[in-house]
Design a protein around this motif. Sequence first.
Motif, PDB file in Angstrom:
ATOM      1  N   VAL A  71     -36.347 -12.422   3.152  1.00 44.50           N
ATOM      2  CA  VAL A  71     -37.186 -13.579   3.444  1.00 44.50           C
ATOM      3  C   VAL A  71     -38.079 -13.264   4.635  1.00 44.50           C
ATOM      4  CG1 VAL A  71     -37.195 -16.079   3.725  1.00 44.50           C
ATOM      5  CG2 VAL A  71     -35.162 -14.960   2.830  1.00 44.50           C
ATOM      6  N   GLU A  72     -39.333 -13.733   4.561  1.00 43.85           N
ATOM      7  CA  GLU A  72     -40.227 -13.586   5.712  1.00 43.85           C
ATOM      8  C   GLU A  72     -41.214 -14.748   5.750  1.00 43.85           C
ATOM      9  OE1 GLU A  72     -43.172 -10.416   5.481  1.00 43.85           O
ATOM     10  OE2 GLU A  72     -42.489  -9.972   3.436  1.00 43.85           O
ATOM     11  N   GLN A  84     -25.979  -9.949   0.799  1.00 44.69           N
ATOM     12  CA  GLN A  84     -26.867  -9.280   1.740  1.00 44.69           C
ATOM     13  C   GLN A  84     -28.112 -10.112   1.979  1.00 44.69           C
ATOM     14  OE1 GLN A  84     -27.593  -5.469  -0.068  1.00 44.69           O
ATOM     15  NE2 GLN A  84     -25.695  -4.588   0.699  1.00 44.69           N
ATOM     16  N   ALA A  85     -28.496 -10.252   3.246  1.00 40.87           N
ATOM     17  CA  ALA A  85     -29.687 -11.026   3.587  1.00 40.87           C
ATOM     18  C   ALA A  85     -30.448 -10.321   4.704  1.00 40.87           C
ATOM     19  CB  ALA A  85     -29.307 -12.437   4.024  1.00 40.87           C
ATOM     20  N   GLN A  86     -31.765 -10.188   4.506  1.00 36.67           N
ATOM     21  CA  GLN A  86     -32.654  -9.626   5.516  1.00 36.67           C
ATOM     22  C   GLN A  86     -33.774 -10.618   5.770  1.00 36.67           C
ATOM     23  OE1 GLN A  86     -33.948  -5.642   4.792  1.00 36.67           O
ATOM     24  NE2 GLN A  86     -35.466  -5.648   6.448  1.00 36.67           N
ATOM     25  N   LEU A 101     -25.870  -9.351   7.244  1.00 37.72           N
ATOM     26  CA  LEU A 101     -27.042 -10.120   7.658  1.00 37.72           C
ATOM     27  C   LEU A 101     -27.836  -9.341   8.697  1.00 37.72           C
ATOM     28  CD1 LEU A 101     -28.716 -12.780   7.845  1.00 37.72           C
ATOM     29  CD2 LEU A 101     -27.094 -13.514   9.618  1.00 37.72           C
ATOM     30  N   LYS A 102     -29.169  -9.236   8.457  1.00 38.01           N
ATOM     31  CA  LYS A 102     -30.074  -8.620   9.414  1.00 38.01           C
ATOM     32  C   LYS A 102     -31.239  -9.567   9.661  1.00 38.01           C
ATOM     33  CE  LYS A 102     -29.050  -3.834   8.091  1.00 38.01           C
ATOM     34  NZ  LYS A 102     -29.619  -2.542   7.579  1.00 38.01           N
ATOM     35  N   VAL A 103     -31.484  -9.890  10.931  1.00 41.55           N
ATOM     36  CA  VAL A 103     -32.559 -10.814  11.296  1.00 41.55           C
ATOM     37  C   VAL A 103     -33.412 -10.164  12.377  1.00 41.55           C
ATOM     38  CG1 VAL A 103     -33.156 -13.088  12.177  1.00 41.55           C
ATOM     39  CG2 VAL A 103     -31.119 -12.808  10.749  1.00 41.55           C
ATOM     40  N   THR A 117     -23.289  -8.505  11.186  1.00 38.70           N
ATOM     41  CA  THR A 117     -24.463  -9.271  11.591  1.00 38.70           C
ATOM     42  C   THR A 117     -25.247  -8.512  12.650  1.00 38.70           C
ATOM     43  OG1 THR A 117     -23.275 -11.341  11.176  1.00 38.70           O
ATOM     44  CG2 THR A 117     -25.268 -11.476  12.496  1.00 38.70           C
ATOM     45  N   HIS A 118     -26.567  -8.375  12.424  1.00 36.28           N
ATOM     46  CA  HIS A 118     -27.446  -7.691  13.374  1.00 36.28           C
ATOM     47  C   HIS A 118     -28.645  -8.593  13.642  1.00 36.28           C
ATOM     48  CE1 HIS A 118     -29.443  -4.446  15.493  1.00 36.28           C
ATOM     49  NE2 HIS A 118     -30.499  -4.582  14.717  1.00 36.28           N
TER      50      HIS A 118
END
Length: 233
Positions: A71-72, A84-86, A101-103, A117-118
């Motif tokens: 998502v952006e 998985q989520a970025q 999770l990467k944000v 989580t990052h």
Amino acid sequence: MVAVQEQPSCDFTLIIDGSETVITEGVFKSRDGIAKITSPGNLQVSRFRSIHVRGNNTGSVSFDRCTSICVEGVREISITRCKQAQIEQSGNILINSCKELKVNGAGDLRVTRCKFTHLVSCGNVMINRCKMLTVDWTGSVCVTRCKTAQLSRCGGVRIDRCRSADVFSCSNVSVLRGKVNYVSEMQGEQVVMGVKVNYASELPEQQVAMGEKVNNASELPEQQFEMGVKVVE
């Protein structure tokens, strides 16, 4: 004559298997998932194996039971039961059950039950039940029930029930039941309640163990911590 201010459009671009689809209203169905506009500017996505959603810094998106998502540029994001989520350059985020999770760039963030989580460049962060956590350049951080955590360049930090945590260059640190290594460029005060804390800085090394602060190789008077209160003799 009164000027009418145009409202920003709430289009969403869906990227699935390399193909782009713009959705403003209605329902989009594929062989393994559904994306639909529930109200103007609100998108609901469910059961996709892999999907990339791009917004224009408006609207909100909720994900349910997806395998891999990216998502952006979305104002608000809600994720439930996704592996998985970025997330890139978005607004407030709510995560409930995620494996990885990467944000990078977001507003306030709340995460519950995520293994890895990052987080980079976020607002205030609340983490509950995480196996491995890394946080950099955020506002205040609250961590509860985490196995390992690495926090750097944050605002106020509160840690509860963490087996091992490294904290670098953050402001005041509050620890309840955990083991924390704290490194700061400037020596500050800590609130410690019945935990073992190793404290190091550019100033002479100091340690806090079992509620007692010991100065090593320091010309400053000896100081002690008792029940979370700093006492200077």
